[in-house]
Design a protein around this motif. Structure first.
Motif, PDB file in Angstrom:
ATOM      1  N   GLY A  26       6.255   5.952  -5.321  1.00 24.69           N
ATOM      2  CA  GLY A  26       5.892   6.163  -3.937  1.00 24.69           C
ATOM      3  C   GLY A  26       7.086   6.192  -3.004  1.00 24.69           C
ATOM      4  O   GLY A  26       6.967   6.597  -1.842  1.00 24.69           O
ATOM      5  N   PRO A  38       0.827  -1.216   0.000  1.00 22.98           N
ATOM      6  CA  PRO A  38       0.000   0.000   0.000  1.00 22.98           C
ATOM      7  C   PRO A  38       0.864   1.270   0.000  1.00 22.98           C
ATOM      8  O   PRO A  38       1.995   1.288   0.500  1.00 22.98           O
ATOM      9  CB  PRO A  38      -0.808  -0.125   1.294  1.00 22.98           C
ATOM     10  CG  PRO A  38      -0.841  -1.583   1.586  1.00 22.98           C
ATOM     11  CD  PRO A  38       0.455  -2.127   1.114  1.00 22.98           C
ATOM     12  N   VAL A  39       0.289   2.322  -0.544  1.00 27.10           N
ATOM     13  CA  VAL A  39       1.000   3.599  -0.648  1.00 27.10           C
ATOM     14  C   VAL A  39       1.387   4.122   0.736  1.00 27.10           C
ATOM     15  O   VAL A  39       2.435   4.743   0.910  1.00 27.10           O
ATOM     16  CB  VAL A  39       0.113   4.634  -1.386  1.00 27.10           C
ATOM     17  CG1 VAL A  39       0.800   5.997  -1.424  1.00 27.10           C
ATOM     18  CG2 VAL A  39      -0.207   4.149  -2.792  1.00 27.10           C
ATOM     19  N   SER A  40       0.543   3.881   1.722  1.00 33.05           N
ATOM     20  CA  SER A  40       0.834   4.371   3.065  1.00 33.05           C
ATOM     21  C   SER A  40       2.138   3.786   3.602  1.00 33.05           C
ATOM     22  O   SER A  40       2.945   4.486   4.230  1.00 33.05           O
ATOM     23  CB  SER A  40      -0.321   4.033   4.003  1.00 33.05           C
ATOM     24  OG  SER A  40      -0.560   2.632   4.027  1.00 33.05           O
ATOM     25  N   LEU A  41       2.381   2.488   3.337  1.00 34.64           N
ATOM     26  CA  LEU A  41       3.613   1.856   3.785  1.00 34.64           C
ATOM     27  C   LEU A  41       4.823   2.423   3.040  1.00 34.64           C
ATOM     28  O   LEU A  41       5.905   2.604   3.619  1.00 34.64           O
ATOM     29  CB  LEU A  41       3.544   0.343   3.588  1.00 34.64           C
ATOM     30  CG  LEU A  41       2.593  -0.426   4.523  1.00 34.64           C
ATOM     31  CD1 LEU A  41       2.605  -1.921   4.186  1.00 34.64           C
ATOM     32  CD2 LEU A  41       2.994  -0.209   5.977  1.00 34.64           C
ATOM     33  N   LYS A  42       4.645   2.703   1.757  1.00 27.92           N
ATOM     34  CA  LYS A  42       5.731   3.293   0.984  1.00 27.92           C
ATOM     35  C   LYS A  42       6.084   4.677   1.508  1.00 27.92           C
ATOM     36  O   LYS A  42       7.258   5.063   1.571  1.00 27.92           O
ATOM     37  CB  LYS A  42       5.339   3.380  -0.494  1.00 27.92           C
ATOM     38  CG  LYS A  42       5.131   2.031  -1.171  1.00 27.92           C
ATOM     39  CD  LYS A  42       4.728   2.203  -2.619  1.00 27.92           C
ATOM     40  CE  LYS A  42       4.443   0.875  -3.295  1.00 27.92           C
ATOM     41  NZ  LYS A  42       3.984   1.064  -4.697  1.00 27.92           N
ATOM     42  N   LEU A  43       5.062   5.422   1.898  1.00 27.50           N
ATOM     43  CA  LEU A  43       5.296   6.757   2.441  1.00 27.50           C
ATOM     44  C   LEU A  43       6.080   6.667   3.756  1.00 27.50           C
ATOM     45  O   LEU A  43       7.012   7.441   3.990  1.00 27.50           O
ATOM     46  CB  LEU A  43       3.967   7.482   2.662  1.00 27.50           C
ATOM     47  CG  LEU A  43       4.044   8.898   3.246  1.00 27.50           C
ATOM     48  CD1 LEU A  43       4.887   9.796   2.344  1.00 27.50           C
ATOM     49  CD2 LEU A  43       2.661   9.474   3.462  1.00 27.50           C
ATOM     50  N   ILE A  44       5.698   5.727   4.588  1.00 23.65           N
ATOM     51  CA  ILE A  44       6.412   5.527   5.861  1.00 23.65           C
ATOM     52  C   ILE A  44       7.874   5.163   5.594  1.00 23.65           C
ATOM     53  O   ILE A  44       8.791   5.669   6.258  1.00 23.65           O
ATOM     54  CB  ILE A  44       5.724   4.432   6.700  1.00 23.65           C
ATOM     55  CG1 ILE A  44       4.344   4.908   7.150  1.00 23.65           C
ATOM     56  CG2 ILE A  44       6.575   4.058   7.909  1.00 23.65           C
ATOM     57  CD1 ILE A  44       3.532   3.831   7.855  1.00 23.65           C
TER      58      ILE A  44
END
Length: 496
Positions: free
Chosen positions: A386, A139-145
């Motif tokens: 990402g 997920p994009v959220s994990l990539k952002l983290i």
């Protein structure tokens, strides 16, 4: 690698007549692994120097690569290390096998190197690029983290490290973070280095046949780390542990023979094929080389399908046995691989003289005389949407380094080997003709003596017979002179 078991007896000066004892068609105490033999201690520690030569691909244009341009590299090295090996935990089993651990250690050799361990090399940051690729479908959220974590820790796509750090390890905050929250992800607990797990470590528990009871299976691997096959690959054939441990092969080879061995570093069995006859320091050899299919993909060579997922032919995906990092093995400079691989990176120049691997084996004993095993480690990298640190990197298999592990018999060991297995057999070979000639001469002497005696007897008999006739003639003449002539005869002569 060169086998200590065979070299040891030669180095100890064992007579050539003991190389092939009665009852073993092609083996001997020098070849078999026997704890009671004089060669056992030298089997434990190989008496031949080995060297590890490492060549790095220094990245010339890291900033341009992040902008989507073609990578440009320059080769640096060699950085040469003396390799020391010794066996420990040696256990002889009831089924004609022996188990052992072989430990390796390395010492830098400045006089053989072109550079120092303090030299800086620009290389891809394997931890960052491998982690980014693993997150590609997350997920994009994990990539952002992950992007924020990389930024906080100061991690970039490329790094500038010393040769020593790249080889033997360096402290990395990202590694500490991964080990803290994902403790089983990487085998590295302290420092991260490409050769860190090789120095002062072993290559796994090998169990091989000694050849004492069943000579036909001599040196073949029975198990590695307690298993008869691995589970890294996707077919039974690719998972099989075949051949020897890479130290010794069966004697009396022919051009139809092949060299098969299991390599823990490559996580697979490999087979080399016969190429040609040769001579090493006066010793006849067979040269074995890698076939074109060694790293071929499943499309070119279907039996290799089990090593896939594959990319271009000529590189092997080893991610399944290297903590799922996108790492690939190949020949140096992508020699013998799909040309598109070398064309995708500027600065690569594959050629067979410098980049092919070979083993020169003495065919009668199966002992390696000279070997040079060359492999290249590559990283597949690309931009991952990402994760900002990957920029606009175009998909590419980028070479990190290539290394050559070489060893050759030399010095007193080579001289003793040459004397006992080359010179002495030649002397014995020609000696048989000398003895045959001497035997013929000894047989002719009484014949000639007999002939001479017969000739003397004949001459004596002839001379004796002729002498008797002469004596009779002389005696008759003498008698004629002493006899008075008739008177008429005298008167007639007087009148004349």
């Amino acid at each position: 690698m060169i086998a200590a078991s065979a070299l040891a007896g030669v180095a100890k000066g064992r007579p050539v007549g003991q190389l092939w004892p009665e009852g073993t068609p092609s083996g001997s105490q020098n070849v078999r692994i026997d704890p009671n033999s004089i060669s056992f201690n030298m089997w434990k520690e190989i008496p031949v120097p080995f060297y590890l030569s490492v060549y790095f691909f220094d990245i010339v244009n890291p900033s341009e690569i992040l902008q989507g341009q073609k990578p440009q590299v320059r080769e640096r090295g060699p950085y040469v290390y003396r390799e020391f090996r010794h066996k420990s935990n040696i256990t002889f089993n009831d089924n004609d096998t022996v188990s052992f651990l072989e430990y390796r250690s390395y010492q830098f050799q400045p006089h053989k190197s072109r550079g120092l361990e303090s030299d800086y090399i620009v290389m891809p940051n394997i931890l960052v690029l491998a982690a980014a690729l693993m997150m590609e479908n997350r997920p994009v959220s994990l990539k952002l983290i992950m992007t924020l974590a990389f930024s906080t820790l100061g991690e970039r796509a490329f790094m500038n490290r010393t040769v020593s750090e790249i080889m033997w390890g360096y402290e990395d905050p990202l590694l500490h973070l991964i080990n803290k929250y994902f403790p089983s992800t990487f085998p590295f607990k302290g420092k991260f280095g490409l050769f860190a797990e090789l120095n002062n470590s072993n290559s796994g528990l090998f169990t091989v046949f000694t050849g004492v009871q069943n000579f036909s299976r001599i040196h073949l691997v029975d198990k590695w780390n307690g298993v008869s096959k691995v589970n890294f690959w996707h077919s039974d054939q690719c998972n099989m542990i075949n051949g020897t441990s890479g130290q010794m092969w069966a004697p009396f080879m022919t051009p139809e023979s092949s060299l098969e061995f299991y390599s823990p570093d490559a996580c697979r069995s490999m087979k080399l094929v016969y190429k040609e006859e040769g001579v090493f320091e006066g010793i006849p050899t067979f040269r074995f080389v890698a076939p074109n299919t060694l790293f071929a993909n499943g499309t070119v060579y279907p039996p290799n399908e089990g090593f896939c997922p594959c990319m271009e032919s000529g590189i092997q995906n080893v991610s399944t046995c290297r903590f799922n990092a996108p790492l690939f093995l190949s020949h140096p400079h992508f020699y013998n691989a799909d040309p598109v691989l070398a064309e995708a990176v500027s600065g690569l120049h594959p050629n067979p003289e410098e980049h092919s691997l070979f083993l020169d084996i003495h065919p009668v004993t199966g002992i390696p005389m000279n070997c040079s095993v060359k492999l290249q480690l590559n990283l597949y990298m690309k931009s991952v949407k990402g994760i900002g640190q990957t920029g606009k990197i175009e998909p590419v298999v980028l070479p990190l380094l290539w290394f050559g592990e070489s060893g050759a018999m030399e010095g007193e060991t080579l001289q003793t080997f040459y004397t006992q297995l080359v010179l002495m057999p030649k002397v014995l070979h020609y000696a048989q003709y000398v003895f045959l000639a001497l035997g013929c001469i000894l047989l002719l002497i009484p014949v000639i003596y007999q002939i001479r005696n017969q000739e003397k007897c004949y001459l004596f008999w002839s001379s004796s017979k002729k002498g008797s006739k002469d004596k009779e003639a002389i005696q008759a003449y003498s008698e004629s002179l002493m006899t008075s002539a008739p008177k008429g005869t005298v008167l007639q002569e007087a009148r004349l």
